[in-house]
Design a protein around this motif. Structure first.
Motif, PDB file in Angstrom:
ATOM      1  N   UNK A 268     -11.910 -20.527 -19.964  1.00 49.69           N
ATOM      2  CA  UNK A 268     -13.147 -21.316 -19.933  1.00 49.69           C
ATOM      3  C   UNK A 268     -13.625 -21.494 -18.500  1.00 49.69           C
ATOM      4  N   UNK A 269     -12.689 -21.757 -17.578  1.00 51.50           N
ATOM      5  CA  UNK A 269     -13.061 -21.911 -16.173  1.00 51.50           C
ATOM      6  C   UNK A 269     -13.632 -20.609 -15.618  1.00 51.50           C
TER       7      UNK A 269
ATOM      8  N   UNK B 120     -14.461 -19.317  -6.302  1.00 56.48           N
ATOM      9  CA  UNK B 120     -13.037 -19.256  -6.614  1.00 56.48           C
ATOM     10  C   UNK B 120     -12.734 -19.780  -8.007  1.00 56.48           C
ATOM     11  N   UNK B 121     -11.671 -19.223  -8.600  1.00 59.64           N
ATOM     12  CA  UNK B 121     -11.222 -19.673  -9.920  1.00 59.64           C
ATOM     13  C   UNK B 121      -9.705 -19.799  -9.897  1.00 59.64           C
ATOM     14  N   UNK B 122      -9.211 -20.984 -10.201  1.00 58.11           N
ATOM     15  CA  UNK B 122      -7.773 -21.152 -10.406  1.00 58.11           C
ATOM     16  C   UNK B 122      -7.478 -20.667 -11.816  1.00 58.11           C
TER      17      UNK B 122
ATOM     18  N   UNK C 174     -11.577 -24.772 -12.063  1.00 58.95           N
ATOM     19  CA  UNK C 174     -10.255 -24.789 -12.690  1.00 58.95           C
ATOM     20  C   UNK C 174     -10.384 -25.373 -14.090  1.00 58.95           C
ATOM     21  N   UNK C 175      -9.384 -25.106 -14.920  1.00 55.92           N
ATOM     22  CA  UNK C 175      -9.390 -25.631 -16.274  1.00 55.92           C
ATOM     23  C   UNK C 175      -9.057 -27.109 -16.281  1.00 55.92           C
TER      24      UNK C 175
ATOM     25  N   UNK D  22     -13.183 -14.696  -6.846  1.00 52.34           N
ATOM     26  CA  UNK D  22     -11.770 -14.460  -6.533  1.00 52.34           C
ATOM     27  C   UNK D  22     -10.931 -15.349  -7.440  1.00 52.34           C
ATOM     28  N   UNK D  23     -10.028 -14.718  -8.174  1.00 50.56           N
ATOM     29  CA  UNK D  23      -9.141 -15.431  -9.084  1.00 50.56           C
ATOM     30  C   UNK D  23      -7.818 -15.698  -8.377  1.00 50.56           C
ATOM     31  N   UNK D  24      -7.329 -16.930  -8.493  1.00 53.60           N
ATOM     32  CA  UNK D  24      -6.085 -17.329  -7.834  1.00 53.60           C
ATOM     33  C   UNK D  24      -5.071 -17.793  -8.880  1.00 53.60           C
ATOM     34  N   UNK D  25      -3.846 -17.325  -8.712  1.00 60.61           N
ATOM     35  CA  UNK D  25      -2.710 -17.881  -9.429  1.00 60.61           C
ATOM     36  C   UNK D  25      -1.655 -18.226  -8.388  1.00 60.61           C
ATOM     37  N   UNK D  26      -1.017 -19.355  -8.570  1.00 59.58           N
ATOM     38  CA  UNK D  26      -0.006 -19.806  -7.609  1.00 59.58           C
ATOM     39  C   UNK D  26       1.351 -19.821  -8.293  1.00 59.58           C
TER      40      UNK D  26
END
Length: 293
Positions: free
Chosen positions: A169-170, A158-160, A258-259, A186-190
């Motif tokens: 960078x993350x 997973x990647x925030x 995450x960054x 899987x890329x996540x944005x909230x």
């Protein structure tokens, strides 16, 4: 000491109950990356004479205690240590000692366990992790307490993600691990819920229109980022709610990247300081990647 040809993964242990979690994640990361594993324990260094002087006999006792901690780590890792080095480091603090060792060895990642007071199955970054997160030049991984599902068992990274230097960078660091494991990304944005973002004296229609536009922007950003990752299967998801709670509750990833800062549009997505709060609460291991990582 000459740095190894391949950047090592460093696991910091202190003899506490979270050490085994850190060793489990660190060994998996090192094996996956084909990197050496360095297990380190930091004990107080003697200081110059003065009000802060550390008694030499006490320092010697702490050194013996550190060696005992490494013996525990050897036992936890089992009989086949393979490409594992055990180090005792003298420093003014655990974080400082691990920082110095990481610079000496040009480390790929520093791994620590959750704080001693962390509830089972949750991350609770202790002071060492907090200090590492504040200034590390390499990624910092924090393993959750009582990790029942080992890394690698779930088959997803997973990647925030937010389209900033920190987010990119993350993603780059996560993609490198995904290529080694063959796992999809899987890329996540909230995005915050309407009630949480409604500004004073702004109508709901305007706010809903803004959120719809923002969501479309985030979806486009995620889509482009996922498509740009070469050699890795990648998809994306926009989640709604509190960013820390939403990401902390993820249970279907082996690790979440995450960054280090995660700045995003004010009040909307991945607010500053998310990474520091996330590692206190996440159910799965979290790797915080500095912009230069």
């Amino acid at each position: 000491m000459t740095a190894p040809a391949t950047a090592p993964v460093i696991v910091g242990v202190d003899g506490g109950p979270s050490a085994e979690d850190a060793l489990t994640f660190g060994r998996w990361a090192a094996t996956t990356l084909g990197a050496p594993l360095v297990v380190a324990v930091v004990h107080p260094a003697p200081s110059a004479l003065g009000s802060g002087r550390v008694d030499a006999e006490w320092v010697a006792d702490r050194h013996r205690a550190a060696e005992a901690v490494l013996d525990q780590a050897r036992s936890a890792l089992g009989g086949d240590h393979g490409d594992v080095t055990f180090r005792v480091v003298a420093s003014t603090s655990a974080a400082h000692g691990l920082h110095d060792l990481a610079e000496e060895l040009s480390a790929d990642t520093i791994v620590v366990g959750s704080g001693r007071s962390g509830p089972k199955h949750r991350l609770f970054a202790g002071s060492t992790a907090d200090r590492l997160l504040a200034g590390s030049h390499c990624p910092i991984a924090v393993a959750p307490a009582g990790m029942e599902t080992p890394p690698g068992a779930l088959g997803r990274i997973g990647v925030a993600y937010v389209d900033t230097p920190d987010g990119r960078a993350a993603l780059a660091t996560a993609a490198r691990l995904a290529k080694r494991t063959g796992s999809p990304l899987r890329l996540y944005t909230v995005v915050a819920e309407t009630d949480a973002t409604l500004p004073f004296l702004v109508g709901q229609d305007a706010e809903h229109a803004f959120l719809d536009t923002a969501r479309e922007t985030y979806e486009l950003s995620l889509s482009r980022a996922a498509e740009a990752v070469a050699g890795v299967e990648a998809d994306w998801e926009v989640r709604t709610g509190d960013v820390v709670e939403s990401l902390a509750d993820l249970e279907d990833v082996d690790v979440l990247f995450c960054g280090s800062r995660g700045y995003g549009p004010a009040r909307r997505v991945l607010l500053g300081g998310v990474s520091a709060r996330l590692v206190r609460r996440a159910r799965r291991p979290v790797v915080v990647v500095p912009r230069s990582g």
